[in-house]
Design a protein around this motif. Structure first.
Motif, short mmCIF file in Angstrom:
data_model
loop_
_atom_site.label_atom_id
_atom_site.label_comp_id
_atom_site.label_asym_id
_atom_site.label_seq_id
_atom_site.Cartn_x
_atom_site.Cartn_y
_atom_site.Cartn_z
N THR A 100 -56.31 5.23 22.51
CA THR A 100 -57.13 6.42 22.72
C THR A 100 -58.45 6.20 21.99
OG1 THR A 100 -56.32 7.53 20.71
CG2 THR A 100 -55.03 7.82 22.73
N GLN A 102 -59.24 7.48 19.29
CA GLN A 102 -59.01 7.53 17.84
C GLN A 102 -58.18 6.36 17.31
OE1 GLN A 102 -58.31 10.26 19.85
NE2 GLN A 102 -60.27 11.25 19.39
N ARG A 103 -57.20 5.89 18.13
CA ARG A 103 -56.25 4.92 17.60
C ARG A 103 -55.80 3.95 18.69
NH1 ARG A 103 -52.46 8.64 13.70
NH2 ARG A 103 -53.25 7.88 11.70
N ASN A 228 -52.58 11.05 17.39
CA ASN A 228 -53.95 10.77 16.95
C ASN A 228 -54.27 11.39 15.60
OD1 ASN A 228 -54.93 9.17 19.08
ND2 ASN A 228 -55.29 10.97 20.36
#
Length: 634
Positions: A100, A102-103, A228
């Motif tokens: 994603t 974020q991660r 996330n």
């Protein structure tokens, strides 16, 4: 040209962002047909991690072997084995990647069947978070509890309970709350740091990537947002420095470095370190990587460290912080998950493989087994069957450096390997040292075995004389020592009767006491060879396993098994101590050759067939072997 530069700059920025994203390892587990593969397929599909050719194949396979009618069967993105697709279940552990903004994530799909519990344990061994799936129609099942316990045992601190198939219970909030309460009651003692609960339908995508419109009563985060935003405590950089040595890097005569991946902590040029188990210390001269030299390095970095001093370090040794060292011992308490169809046996020799070190070892006791259906502790017994979990005592033939598993997975985990097949048959987590002196570290000495042996102009060795009582072991060993002494060699005889007057006077003659008798003598013989001596050990030592254990205690020191092959009848006729007569009269129990077995060596280095030879002639055979193999001075 400006457009090209701008595109290149954006691409470099994109790569930088990807490299610096956080990383999380996920595990899915639960009972059979709870929807684990479907959930992972949904995560991949909704996060747009499915390529066009994969999507085309998925559409084709869904029509052929799918279980969702005309809709895409997302489980097929994960179930790769033909048997899995045919049965609609997961057998092997499947790993998939997705990301994603974020991660980045790696997610493991593990099987739900009880017989594949070992596969599930394998997938859990590296995970940061476990997704426990529960079928909303069936609630908390035995397999749910089993997998939750193993997740806890393997040190996963974060759990999210995905209550799946809510569409099949009319999205009932009451059902959700009942399952939540039941799971919390069970998991109260498992020690999880966080437990999240999310009602969902993986098939329809409810609360997977986005908030569900059909469950307005649920105000928490959908699963992807939970991933996330969850704060997982890495913590490894704040722990003491540890690096198991994987390779001694010596490309030329001017460079010697020690390569490995940092298990925990940070290291800087100039830091003082200790090499274990030798306990020799030095300071870091350089930290070298593929990208050049650095002033410091941290957890999970692969580095080569050079030192200011030339010290003896081998693969499997551990570099550690001087002021905060791991425990060094050869006896540990550990939790063991047995993964083989053939049951584990007490005191059977196995290979124990830690991070980069493999040592022989055996399970000496089972403290208790765990009923992983209800977490009750059961009587230990003498063996472990497939998928059983137990707290055991483990004896190793060499010292290891470790941290308890709850502090460091990499420094506290091991696998058990079958010596004959080289197959992994168990996984374990070290909990504590059984050595009462584990807080005492081995003192490094400047004068070593090689220096002591060189001063004596000989090569240290253990001559292990074995045979029936009265076979002539002590007589022959005594003659051998006299001949060696006359040649100027340095020796010592460890005799079975003599050590029972002092060192082993507390031991009897049961099988257990015989094993302990040989273990102690082996340790003494090893210390004496460290002094540069040629040690002659005279013991019946009737069991092959205990003689093998003695050989392993001596490690790299030459161990010469000398089988004094005198027939039992001849020994009884000699009866120099009157022991056979007493055994026949029932005055001596557990007498070797009568009511206790003797297992003759299968491949001894030296076999002495005494009938037809004088003791002098037999002793000369031993001297000749030592001469021919370079143990004695010319």
């Amino acid at each position: 040209m400006d457009e090209v530069d701008d595109t290149s700059e954006k691409f470099d920025q994109f790569l930088h962002e990807q490299e610096n994203k956080g990383f999380m390892r996920l595990l899915t587990c639960g009972s059979v047909d709870d929807g684990k593969s479907t959930l992972i397929g949904r995560l991949l599909y909704d996060s747009k991690m499915v390529f066009e050719d994969q999507l085309s194949a998925l559409e084709r396979d869904s029509k052929k072997v799918g279980t969702t009618g005309e809709a895409l069967d997302l489980a097929l993105l994960v179930d790769g084995l033909a048997a899995e697709r045919e049965q609609g279940i997961t057998i092997d552990v499947a790993y998939r990647f997705f990301a994603t903004d974020q991660r980045k994530f790696i997610i493991a799909d593990t099987p739900g069947h009880e017989q594949y519990t070992r596969n599930m344990a394998t997938g859990a061994s590296t995970a940061d978070l476990a997704i426990i799936l529960i079928d909303a129609r069936r609630g908390v099942l035995t397999q749910t509890k089993r997998h939750s316990f193993i997740v806890s045992l393997l040190g996963i601190k974060h759990v999210v309970v995905a209550i799946n198939k809510m569409d099949l219970v009319d999205y009932s909030e009451e059902v959700y709350e009942e399952i939540q309460k039941a799971y919390l009651d069970f998991a109260e003692t498992l020690g999880f740091s966080t437990i999240g609960f999310i009602p969902m339908s993986a098939l329809n995508g409810d609360n997977v990537l986005n908030q569900s419109e059909t469950m307005g009563w649920y105000t928490g985060k959908p699963l992807m947002e939970y991933f996330n935003t969850l704060d997982i405590d890495a913590g490894d950089d704040t722990r003491p420095f540890r690096m198991p040595v994987q390779w001694v890097n010596r490309p030329n005569l001017n460079f010697r470095g020690y390569s490995g991946t940092i298990a925990s902590g940070t290291i800087k040029v100039g830091d003082e370190i200790v090499a274990l188990p030798s306990s020799r210390t030095s300071k870091v001269a350089k930290i070298v990587t593929f990208d050049g030299e650095f002033d410091s390095a941290h957890t999970e970095q692969a580095v080569t460290i050079t030192l200011e001093d030339e010290i003896d370090i081998s693969r499997g040794d551990v570099l550690a912080a001087v002021q905060n060292r791991p425990t060094v011992t050869n006896a540990v308490a550990a939790d063991l998950i047995w993964m083989d169809e053939q049951a584990m046996a007490l005191n059977h020799p196995y290979l124990i493989r830690l991070e980069n070190k493999t040592v022989p070892g055996r399970v000496t006791a089972i403290d208790y087994k765990v009923d992983i259906n209800n977490l009750q502790q059961l009587a230990g017994g003498d063996d472990l069957a497939l998928n059983e979990v137990a707290r055991v005592q483990l004896a190793l033939t060499d010292r290891i450096a470790f941290d308890p598993y709850e502090l460091s997975r990499s420094m506290g985990c091991f696998v058990v390997i079958d010596r004959m097949t080289n197959k992994t048959i168990a996984g374990g987590m070290i909990r504590a040292s059984l050595d009462t002196a584990s807080n005492v570290h081995w003192q490094a000495l400047d004068v070593d075995k090689q220096a002591r042996a060189s001063a004596k102009h000989q090569k240290p060795a253990v001559l292990w004389f074995t045979g029936f009582s009265g076979s002539g072991k002590s007589t022959i060993a005594n003659l051998v020592e006299k001949k060696l002494h006359a040649r100027g060699n340095h020796t010592y005889i460890l005799d079975g009767d003599n050590v029972r007057h002092g060192l082993n006077k507390d031991l009897g003659f049961t099988d257990e006491d015989r094993i302990e008798n040989i273990r102690r003598v082996s340790e003494v013989a090893n210390l004496m060879t460290d002094a540069g001596l040629i040690v002659l050990s005279c013991f019946i030592s009737p069991f092959r396993q205990e003689r093998q254990a003695a050989r392993e205690v001596c490690g790299e020191t030459p161990f010469i098994e000398v089988f004094v092959d005198t027939p039992f009848d001849t020994c009884e006729q000699r009866d120099p101590k009157g022991l056979y007569q007493k055994a026949r009269a029932g005055e001596i129990k557990n007498f070797t050759g009568m009511d206790s077995p003797y297992e003759p060596p299968e491949n001894p280095e030296v076999r002495l067939q005494t009938p037809g030879h004088t003791p002098e002639e037999v002793a000369d055979m031993v001297i000749r072997y030592l001469d021919d193999n370079g143990f004695l001075s010319p």
